[in-house]
Design a protein around this motif. Structure first.
Motif, PDB file in Angstrom:
ATOM      1  N   TYR A  11      48.957  35.528  47.078  1.00 56.28           N
ATOM      2  CA  TYR A  11      49.072  36.792  47.815  1.00 56.28           C
ATOM      3  C   TYR A  11      49.529  36.499  49.233  1.00 56.28           C
ATOM      4  O   TYR A  11      50.217  37.290  49.856  1.00 56.28           O
ATOM      5  CB  TYR A  11      47.714  37.523  47.842  1.00 56.28           C
ATOM      6  CG  TYR A  11      47.295  38.088  46.502  1.00 56.28           C
ATOM      7  CD1 TYR A  11      47.820  39.293  46.036  1.00 56.28           C
ATOM      8  CD2 TYR A  11      46.390  37.408  45.698  1.00 56.28           C
ATOM      9  CE1 TYR A  11      47.434  39.806  44.815  1.00 56.28           C
ATOM     10  CE2 TYR A  11      46.000  37.924  44.468  1.00 56.28           C
ATOM     11  CZ  TYR A  11      46.521  39.121  44.034  1.00 56.28           C
ATOM     12  OH  TYR A  11      46.147  39.620  42.821  1.00 56.28           O
ATOM     13  N   GLY A  39      36.859  36.164  40.769  1.00 56.59           N
ATOM     14  CA  GLY A  39      37.809  35.496  41.659  1.00 56.59           C
ATOM     15  C   GLY A  39      38.597  34.371  41.025  1.00 56.59           C
ATOM     16  O   GLY A  39      39.362  33.683  41.700  1.00 56.59           O
ATOM     17  N   SER A  40      38.430  34.163  39.703  1.00 54.30           N
ATOM     18  CA  SER A  40      39.134  33.044  39.054  1.00 54.30           C
ATOM     19  C   SER A  40      40.613  33.354  38.812  1.00 54.30           C
ATOM     20  O   SER A  40      41.374  32.463  38.441  1.00 54.30           O
ATOM     21  CB  SER A  40      38.440  32.682  37.737  1.00 54.30           C
ATOM     22  OG  SER A  40      38.407  33.806  36.886  1.00 54.30           O
ATOM     23  N   GLY A  41      41.024  34.630  38.987  1.00 53.65           N
ATOM     24  CA  GLY A  41      42.449  34.951  38.861  1.00 53.65           C
ATOM     25  C   GLY A  41      42.808  35.780  37.638  1.00 53.65           C
ATOM     26  O   GLY A  41      43.996  35.966  37.340  1.00 53.65           O
ATOM     27  N   SER A  43      42.558  39.129  36.941  1.00 51.34           N
ATOM     28  CA  SER A  43      43.321  40.354  37.209  1.00 51.34           C
ATOM     29  C   SER A  43      44.707  40.015  37.750  1.00 51.34           C
ATOM     30  O   SER A  43      45.688  40.694  37.434  1.00 51.34           O
ATOM     31  CB  SER A  43      42.581  41.240  38.209  1.00 51.34           C
ATOM     32  OG  SER A  43      41.342  41.627  37.673  1.00 51.34           O
ATOM     33  N   THR A  44      44.782  38.975  38.532  1.00 50.32           N
ATOM     34  CA  THR A  44      46.090  38.547  39.058  1.00 50.32           C
ATOM     35  C   THR A  44      47.001  38.142  37.901  1.00 50.32           C
ATOM     36  O   THR A  44      48.162  38.572  37.836  1.00 50.32           O
ATOM     37  CB  THR A  44      45.889  37.367  40.045  1.00 50.32           C
ATOM     38  OG1 THR A  44      44.968  37.784  41.056  1.00 50.32           O
ATOM     39  CG2 THR A  44      47.194  36.952  40.680  1.00 50.32           C
TER      40      THR A  44
HETATM   41  N1  LIG Z   1      45.529  42.161  46.881  1.00 52.01           N
HETATM   42  C1  LIG Z   1      45.028  40.980  47.205  1.00 52.01           C
HETATM   43  N2  LIG Z   1      45.316  40.383  48.393  1.00 52.01           N
HETATM   44  C2  LIG Z   1      44.824  39.175  48.713  1.00 52.01           C
HETATM   45  N3  LIG Z   1      44.014  38.449  47.917  1.00 52.01           N
HETATM   46  C3  LIG Z   1      43.686  38.980  46.734  1.00 52.01           C
HETATM   47  C4  LIG Z   1      44.167  40.270  46.306  1.00 52.01           C
HETATM   48  N4  LIG Z   1      43.683  40.520  45.084  1.00 52.01           N
HETATM   49  C5  LIG Z   1      42.923  39.457  44.754  1.00 52.01           C
HETATM   50  N5  LIG Z   1      42.927  38.531  45.725  1.00 52.01           N
HETATM   51  C6  LIG Z   1      42.233  37.224  45.711  1.00 52.01           C
HETATM   52  O1  LIG Z   1      42.706  36.495  44.592  1.00 52.01           O
HETATM   53  C7  LIG Z   1      41.649  35.788  43.944  1.00 52.01           C
HETATM   54  C8  LIG Z   1      41.646  36.145  42.463  1.00 52.01           C
HETATM   55  O2  LIG Z   1      41.365  37.519  42.348  1.00 52.01           O
HETATM   56  P1  LIG Z   1      41.401  38.271  40.954  1.00 52.01           P
HETATM   57  O3  LIG Z   1      41.190  39.700  41.251  1.00 52.01           O
HETATM   58  O4  LIG Z   1      42.629  37.885  40.218  1.00 52.01           O
HETATM   59  O5  LIG Z   1      40.131  37.622  40.251  1.00 52.01           O
HETATM   60  P2  LIG Z   1      39.352  38.078  38.943  1.00 52.01           P
HETATM   61  O6  LIG Z   1      39.191  36.851  38.103  1.00 52.01           O
HETATM   62  O7  LIG Z   1      40.013  39.242  38.336  1.00 52.01           O
HETATM   63  O8  LIG Z   1      37.920  38.470  39.540  1.00 52.01           O
HETATM   64  P3  LIG Z   1      36.866  39.589  39.050  1.00 52.01           P
HETATM   65  O9  LIG Z   1      36.083  38.975  37.915  1.00 52.01           O
HETATM   66  O10 LIG Z   1      36.009  39.787  40.248  1.00 52.01           O
HETATM   67  O11 LIG Z   1      37.618  40.822  38.639  1.00 52.01           O
HETATM   68  C9  LIG Z   1      40.375  36.166  44.683  1.00 52.01           C
HETATM   69  O12 LIG Z   1      40.054  35.124  45.545  1.00 52.01           O
HETATM   70  C10 LIG Z   1      40.744  37.392  45.462  1.00 52.01           C
HETATM   71  O13 LIG Z   1      40.057  37.447  46.678  1.00 52.01           O
END
Ligand SMILES: Nc1ncnc2c1ncn2[C@@H]1O[C@H](COP(=O)(O)OP(=O)(O)OP(=O)(O)O)[C@@H](O)[C@H]1O
Ligand SMILES: [Mg+2]
Length: 273
Positions: A11, A39-41, A43-44
């Motif tokens: 990001y 936060g493992s990624g 949703s990303t």
């Molecule tokens: N829009 C954004 N801008 C900056 N950093 C972000 C953004 N979205 C997520 N992150 C960061 O990217 C990392 C991965 O986030 P992500 O949302 O992919 O995790 P996740 O595995 O889906 O977590 P969760 O189980 O909490 O949904 C986290 O450290 C988060 O802080």
């Protein structure tokens, strides 16, 4: 097939990448579950699959189309649809049917095709009785079914769902999962299912566990839930059935080790009698 190769994403360029060096192939028609601590990624990664986010390195190819090419991206979106965790955030129109029509309208389909797609999605999600209702007046489970219908009206091959049941009560959760099973079994749709509910993860054909933006492990539910210490170290929970089979194994009943299926558990108990 979705082919992900050497995928990287950040990001913020100044900070460590959120996804790095990730290779993964998602087969047509498979049910793939994505696990991983907060936060493992997860949703990303999900957003990278249909080009809501674009790779910083490597690429995502859907049936040969890359999300990096703008003229291929809209065709990717015809194949890969996305359902968010909170259905509240995804409604635009004032009625269920108009909302479902919004996606195909945006993709520029002719009027006739839009009508066909909306009718089919309403039928598949069993939403005809509430087609004229305002989405914000629906229950949580109904809202999520409308969101899935909206995704289906747009895309037909791959459905990515980011913790779609986390806000639902058990009955609504079952209804949504049954709808997804129907799409998977009867229509052969690939389901890419992000969850932190381990009982739901047992429904997968294949599981990947993400840790710090990489695939830490990949396998069937039996393989993934066999290593309980490792799962706990990944910040994950165990399904109740794994907990029980693990306790029985530790108590000396080794025939129960690794069982993650209730039918198999029952048969093993009956055999042990
Ligand atoms: N829009 C954004 N801008 C900056 N950093 C972000 C953004 N979205 C997520 N992150 C960061 O990217 C990392 C991965 O986030 P992500 O949302 O992919 O995790 P996740 O595995 O889906 O977590 P969760 O189980 O909490 O949904 C986290 O450290 C988060 O802080
Ligand atoms: Mg998430």
């Amino acid at each position: 097939m979705i082919e992900i190769s050497k995928l990287g994403f950040s990001y913020d360029k100044q900070q460590a990448p959120i996804i790095s060096g990730l290779d993964l192939t998602i087969r047509e028609g498979e049910w793939l579950t994505v696990l991983g601590r907060n936060g493992s990624g997860k949703s990303t990664l999900a957003r990278l699959l249909n080009g809501l986010l674009l790779p910083s390195a490597g690429q995502v190819c859907v049936d040969g189309l890359t999300t990096l090419e703008p003229d291929q991206l809209w065709r990717v979106r015809e194949k890969v649809a996305f359902v968010f965790q909170n259905p509240e955030n995804q409604f635009i129109a004032t009625s269920v049917e108009d909302d479902i029509a919004f996606g195909p309208e945006n993709l520029g389909y002719p009027r006739e095709e839009i009508i066909q797609r909306v009718e089919r999605a309403l039928e598949l999600m069993n939403l005809q009785p509430i087609r004229s209702k305002a989405p914000h007046l629906l229950s949580g489970g109904e809202k999520q079914r409308v969101a899935i219908a909206g995704a289906l009206a747009m895309a037909s091959r791959y459905l990515v769902l980011d913790e779609p049941t986390s806000m639902l009560d058990p009955q609504m959760r079952r209804a949504v999962l049954e709808s997804l099973h129907f799409l998977h079994r009867e229509l052969g749709m690939a389901i890419i299912y992000i969850t932190n509910i381990m009982e739901e993860a047992l429904l997968a054909e294949r599981i990947i566990v993400l840790d710090q933006g990489r695939i830490a492990r990949e396998g069937t539910p039996v393989e993934i839930f066999a290593d309980q210490q490792w799962l706990l170290s990944m910040g994950l929970d165990l399904p109740q059935i794994s907990r029980l089979s693990g306790m029985l194994d530790q108590a000396g009943y080794h025939q129960f080790a690794g069982i993650v299926d209730f039918q198999q558990l029952l048969e093993t108990i009956l055999c042990a009698k």
